[in-house]
Design a protein around this motif. Structure first.
Motif, short mmCIF file in Angstrom:
data_model
loop_
_atom_site.label_atom_id
_atom_site.label_comp_id
_atom_site.label_asym_id
_atom_site.label_seq_id
_atom_site.Cartn_x
_atom_site.Cartn_y
_atom_site.Cartn_z
N GLU A 11 26.49 35.43 38.46
CA GLU A 11 27.72 35.95 37.86
C GLU A 11 27.60 37.46 37.66
OE1 GLU A 11 30.48 35.44 33.86
OE2 GLU A 11 29.24 33.76 34.52
N ARG B 12 33.70 38.19 36.69
CA ARG B 12 34.60 38.37 35.55
C ARG B 12 35.03 39.83 35.51
NH1 ARG B 12 32.21 37.84 30.47
NH2 ARG B 12 30.15 38.02 31.37
N ASP C 22 40.64 37.32 34.09
CA ASP C 22 39.98 36.23 33.36
C ASP C 22 39.11 36.73 32.26
OD1 ASP C 22 37.66 35.46 36.07
OD2 ASP C 22 38.14 37.35 35.17
#
Length: 107
Positions: free
Chosen positions: A53, A87, A107
């Motif tokens: 991520e 993100r 988001d």
């Protein structure tokens, strides 16, 4: 692309991981359509290094335009294709509005 346009990308950096221990890819300004492939390449490199991520910091993008929308869309697609997650953070109100209009929301 002129050297002035390219100057923003040469200053693009990775910040220290945030509290969730995810690397932060800082999206520089000014941003042009020609800059988007390099951003995606850097994101792919992070996933290739084992990161699952990445947080993309959009704070420098004071001007909401279609190049910024393109960057967000391409970064998300790159993450999906790499099997990772991305993100977005610190998007300005104008960019958030454009992303929502395009069906991409932050988001």
């Amino acid at each position: 692309m002129s050297s002035a346009d390219h100057a923003g990308l040469t200053s693009m950096s990775l910040e220290a991981p945030d509290s969730a221990e995810h690397p932060v890819l800082v999206v520089p300004a000014p941003l042009t359509f020609a800059d988007v492939p390099l951003l995606c390449e850097r994101l792919r490199a992070l996933y290739g290094a084992g990161v699952d991520e990445v947080v993309c910091d959009l704070a420098a993008l004071g001007r909401a335009d279609l190049a910024a929308v393109e960057a967000v869309a391409r970064l998300r697609l790159t993450a999906r294709r790499a099997g990772g997650r991305v993100r977005m953070r610190n998007a300005g109100a104008g960019l958030v509005a454009l992303l929502e209009l395009a069906g991409l929301g932050v988001d």
